[in-house]
Write an enzyme that holds these catalytic residues in place. Structure first.
Site, PDB file in Angstrom:
ATOM      1  N   ASP A  73      12.519 -18.636  76.385  1.00 63.11           N
ATOM      2  CA  ASP A  73      12.669 -19.968  75.800  1.00 63.11           C
ATOM      3  C   ASP A  73      12.670 -21.071  76.855  1.00 63.11           C
ATOM      4  OD1 ASP A  73      12.687 -18.941  73.295  1.00 63.11           O
ATOM      5  OD2 ASP A  73      14.816 -19.287  72.886  1.00 63.11           O
ATOM      6  N   ASP A 148      18.573 -30.585  74.753  1.00 64.22           N
ATOM      7  CA  ASP A 148      19.791 -31.389  74.721  1.00 64.22           C
ATOM      8  C   ASP A 148      19.922 -32.302  75.924  1.00 64.22           C
ATOM      9  OD1 ASP A 148      20.623 -29.645  76.839  1.00 64.22           O
ATOM     10  OD2 ASP A 148      21.462 -28.247  75.389  1.00 64.22           O
ATOM     11  N   ARG A 174      37.522 -37.757  75.481  1.00 63.96           N
ATOM     12  CA  ARG A 174      37.979 -37.176  76.739  1.00 63.96           C
ATOM     13  C   ARG A 174      37.769 -35.666  76.665  1.00 63.96           C
ATOM     14  NH1 ARG A 174      43.664 -40.179  78.502  1.00 63.96           N
ATOM     15  NH2 ARG A 174      42.796 -42.278  78.766  1.00 63.96           N
ATOM     16  N   ASP A 176      35.615 -32.072  78.964  1.00 64.72           N
ATOM     17  CA  ASP A 176      34.904 -31.642  80.161  1.00 64.72           C
ATOM     18  C   ASP A 176      33.456 -32.110  80.145  1.00 64.72           C
ATOM     19  OD1 ASP A 176      37.213 -30.416  80.903  1.00 64.72           O
ATOM     20  OD2 ASP A 176      36.474 -28.351  80.781  1.00 64.72           O
ATOM     21  N   ALA A 188      21.489 -23.475  71.437  1.00 69.41           N
ATOM     22  CA  ALA A 188      21.621 -23.224  72.872  1.00 69.41           C
ATOM     23  C   ALA A 188      23.056 -23.536  73.327  1.00 69.41           C
ATOM     24  CB  ALA A 188      20.577 -24.042  73.630  1.00 69.41           C
ATOM     25  N   LEU A 191      25.656 -24.543  70.699  1.00 64.94           N
ATOM     26  CA  LEU A 191      26.189 -23.468  69.861  1.00 64.94           C
ATOM     27  C   LEU A 191      27.319 -22.741  70.573  1.00 64.94           C
ATOM     28  CD1 LEU A 191      25.942 -21.828  67.230  1.00 64.94           C
ATOM     29  CD2 LEU A 191      24.275 -20.369  68.414  1.00 64.94           C
ATOM     30  N   ALA A 211      35.171 -28.569  75.540  1.00 65.69           N
ATOM     31  CA  ALA A 211      36.597 -28.450  75.872  1.00 65.69           C
ATOM     32  C   ALA A 211      37.298 -29.800  75.742  1.00 65.69           C
ATOM     33  CB  ALA A 211      36.788 -27.874  77.282  1.00 65.69           C
TER      34      ALA A 211
END
Length: 290
Positions: A73, A148, A174, A176, A188, A191, A211
């Site tokens: 891919d 993305d 806020r 990561d 990708a 998900l 996160a």
């Protein structure tokens, strides 16, 4: 039934061992069928295979009406980004692992490719994201993404992003990092970060915090007919990644601006191909007893 293809461009993941033999077999197969063949410059040079010449992508786009890509891919995404602006459709022969868009197994490419070359196939178009990074009113970086756009810190520390959709301030997040994924990219990185799967026919993007430091910041599906802005409010060593290919370092106050590209990647599949069957196969969904 569409018009048969006359001139095929071959691309391969030349970093992978054993790619040249299958490329040679495909080329010979096509030539025997009366199809002209040209080979991507990087593929030819890195595979030491100059039997069919070596042309760069812009040159191939002038003479070819189909691209056959051998790899995974990632290879397909890279070629798809380049060929989208030329309107050249792609067929993917999978030598990778998952193969969400390179859906023809390398073990039976002949059976799949023969009718497709003659014009018998399923066709689909995948939307792309285009945008860039702006600093003090000036654009300092431009990028295109089929999967993305990701903004995060290289130190895995928290960053804060002010999110604007169209003319509306949506939220300050806020986390990561933040992923803005097209339907293609929804299977990708987005998900794996807990985002939803978007059918390619949906005109939307999945925005997924990575996160999140606030549990109420959840993935959301945004319309792709409005510009999305991510302004870096807090954080160090942040960067914007377009398909993990184009990378721009960001300073506080920099803004990533994204909009739906006018170009679409065109993928061709064997007759009978189904997006849902791909999901069942790749994600090992239970098919039931019916």
């Amino acid at each position: 039934m569409s018009t048969p293809f006359r001139h095929v461009a071959l691309f391969g993941k030349y970093q992978a061992q054993g790619v040249r033999p299958i490329l040679e077999e495909i080329a010979q197969f096509l030539v025997r069928g009366g199809v002209e063949v040209s080979v991507d410059h990087d593929t030819a040079m890195n595979s030491d295979w100059l039997d069919y010449g070596a042309m760069r992508i812009d040159e191939l786009a002038q003479v070819c009406d189909l691209a056959v890509v051998v790899g995974g891919d990632g290879t397909m995404l890279g070629i798809g980004r380049e060929l989208a602006r030329h309107g050249i459709p792609l067929v993917g022969i999978n030598q990778g692992r998952l193969g969400f868009i390179t859906d023809i197994p390398a073990t039976n490419w002949r059976e799949a490719l023969a009718p497709m070359i003659k014009g018998d196939y399923e066709a689909e178009s995948r939307p792309m994201i285009e945008g860039g990074v702006w600093r003090d009113g000036e654009q300092i970086f431009q990028g295109f993404a089929l999967n993305d756009v990701v903004v995060r810190s290289s130190t895995s520390s928290m960053i804060e992003l002010r999110v604007t959709v169209g003319a509306d301030h949506m939220a300050n997040i806020r986390s990561d990092g933040v992923i803005v994924a097209s339907p293609t990219g929804s299977t990708a990185y987005a998900l794996s970060a807990g985002g939803p799967i978007l059918h390619p026919g949906i005109g939307g993007w999945a925005m997924v915090p990575v996160a999140s430091h606030t549990l109420s910041n959840r993935p959301i599906v945004l319309p792709d007919d409005q510009e999305v802005l991510l302004e870096l409010v807090q954080g160090k060593e942040a960067s914007a990644n377009f398909d993990m290919h184009g990378l721009a370092s960001m300073l506080l106050g920099d803004t990533v601006r994204m909009q739906r590209s006018q170009h679409k990647a065109r993928f061709l599949h064997p007759r009978g191909w189904s997006y849902y069957a791909t999901l069942r196969n790749k994600l090992h969904w239970h098919e039931g007893t019916a």
